[in-house]
Design an enzyme around this catalytic site. Sequence first.
Site, PDB file in Angstrom:
ATOM      1  N   ASN A   1       0.319  -1.066   6.883  1.00 27.57           N
ATOM      2  CA  ASN A   1       1.322  -0.183   7.483  1.00 27.57           C
ATOM      3  C   ASN A   1       2.426  -1.017   8.115  1.00 27.57           C
ATOM      4  O   ASN A   1       2.200  -2.132   8.628  1.00 27.57           O
ATOM      5  CB  ASN A   1       0.706   0.820   8.471  1.00 27.57           C
ATOM      6  N   ILE A   2       3.635  -0.477   8.043  1.00 24.53           N
ATOM      7  CA  ILE A   2       4.832  -1.167   8.527  1.00 24.53           C
ATOM      8  C   ILE A   2       5.624  -0.164   9.358  1.00 24.53           C
ATOM      9  O   ILE A   2       6.109   0.841   8.816  1.00 24.53           O
ATOM     10  CB  ILE A   2       5.697  -1.673   7.345  1.00 24.53           C
ATOM     11  N   GLU A   3       5.702  -0.397  10.663  1.00 20.16           N
ATOM     12  CA  GLU A   3       6.372   0.557  11.544  1.00 20.16           C
ATOM     13  C   GLU A   3       7.808   0.132  11.837  1.00 20.16           C
ATOM     14  O   GLU A   3       8.233  -0.976  11.483  1.00 20.16           O
ATOM     15  CB  GLU A   3       5.555   0.708  12.838  1.00 20.16           C
TER      16      GLU A   3
ATOM     17  N   CYS B   1       2.922   3.951   5.600  1.00 17.17           N
ATOM     18  CA  CYS B   1       1.479   3.740   5.659  1.00 17.17           C
ATOM     19  C   CYS B   1       1.047   2.639   4.688  1.00 17.17           C
ATOM     20  O   CYS B   1       1.729   2.359   3.689  1.00 17.17           O
ATOM     21  CB  CYS B   1       0.740   5.011   5.270  1.00 17.17           C
TER      22      CYS B   1
ATOM     23  N   GLU C   1      -1.313   2.710   2.480  1.00 19.53           N
ATOM     24  CA  GLU C   1      -1.571   3.221   1.132  1.00 19.53           C
ATOM     25  C   GLU C   1      -0.285   3.292   0.322  1.00 19.53           C
ATOM     26  O   GLU C   1      -0.242   2.910  -0.851  1.00 19.53           O
ATOM     27  CB  GLU C   1      -2.187   4.630   1.200  1.00 19.53           C
TER      28      GLU C   1
ATOM     29  N   CYS D   1      -3.257   9.926   5.269  1.00 20.34           N
ATOM     30  CA  CYS D   1      -2.457  11.061   5.758  1.00 20.34           C
ATOM     31  C   CYS D   1      -2.048  11.947   4.580  1.00 20.34           C
ATOM     32  O   CYS D   1      -2.175  11.564   3.403  1.00 20.34           O
ATOM     33  CB  CYS D   1      -1.241  10.572   6.532  1.00 20.34           C
TER      34      CYS D   1
ATOM     35  N   CYS E   1       0.458  10.425   2.040  1.00 19.36           N
ATOM     36  CA  CYS E   1      -0.142   9.455   1.108  1.00 19.36           C
ATOM     37  C   CYS E   1      -1.001  10.164   0.059  1.00 19.36           C
ATOM     38  O   CYS E   1      -1.017   9.767  -1.105  1.00 19.36           O
ATOM     39  CB  CYS E   1      -0.965   8.420   1.872  1.00 19.36           C
TER      40      CYS E   1
HETATM   41  N1  THU Z   1      -1.570   4.897   8.926  1.00 21.55           N
HETATM   42  C1  THU Z   1      -1.781   4.308   7.713  1.00 21.55           C
HETATM   43  O1  THU Z   1      -1.159   3.282   7.383  1.00 21.55           O
HETATM   44  N2  THU Z   1      -2.684   4.867   6.876  1.00 21.55           N
HETATM   45  C2  THU Z   1      -3.493   5.907   7.205  1.00 21.55           C
HETATM   46  O2  THU Z   1      -4.351   6.264   6.418  1.00 21.55           O
HETATM   47  C3  THU Z   1      -3.339   6.585   8.496  1.00 21.55           C
HETATM   48  C4  THU Z   1      -2.228   6.107   9.352  1.00 21.55           C
HETATM   49  C5  THU Z   1      -0.642   4.247   9.860  1.00 21.55           C
HETATM   50  C6  THU Z   1       0.655   4.968  10.122  1.00 21.55           C
HETATM   51  C7  THU Z   1       1.026   4.397  11.491  1.00 21.55           C
HETATM   52  O3  THU Z   1       1.678   3.153  11.309  1.00 21.55           O
HETATM   53  C8  THU Z   1      -0.307   4.154  12.167  1.00 21.55           C
HETATM   54  O4  THU Z   1      -1.264   4.103  11.117  1.00 21.55           O
HETATM   55  C9  THU Z   1      -0.703   5.212  13.175  1.00 21.55           C
HETATM   56  O5  THU Z   1      -0.606   6.488  12.631  1.00 21.55           O
END
Ligand code: THU
Length: 144
Positions: free
Chosen positions: A45-47, A56, A58, A94, A97
């Site tokens: 994941n990259i925010e 996310c 995935e 989520c 995804c």
């Molecule tokens: N996130 C994912 O990368 N994959 C998931 O299956 C659930 C959530 C990430 C999104 C965000 O960066 C962090 O987790 C919190 O929601």
Amino acid sequence: MEIRQIKELIDKATAARGFAYAPYSNFLVGAALLTCKNQIYTGCNIESASYSPSNCAERTAFFKAVSEGERDFLAIAIVGGAKLSPVKQLCPPCGVCRQVMMEFCDVENFKIILGISSEHYSIFNLIELLPMGFGPKNLALEGN
Ligand code: THU
């Protein structure tokens, strides 16, 4: 799927989790996506400081693979949890995804492996996590 392959995917997802950039949620996720040609694409994941552009793990893995010409997938492993403690729970994908998976994968056969470790995991088919989803087949018109 062979157990050896499941464990390899979970290990690669766990390693990819180490690259997660999640300074806002402190929730780190890694994914490893297996193609029908037996290649593995990883993602994390990259925010973003403005939140909504965050991606996310995935989708990172899917977009890396599709952007390199892959369209056919067998399975994805996902490992996620809070930064400061060991992974203790399954991290289900989520809704967004799941929808991306629906675009490229056979809902009956695509496997979603939710890992805690290579010893503790659960496996679902996409149809279980996205029943009656809207996908490419819903747009296909008679005669197309
Ligand atoms: N996130 C994912 O990368 N994959 C998931 O299956 C659930 C959530 C990430 C999104 C965000 O960066 C962090 O987790 C919190 O929601």
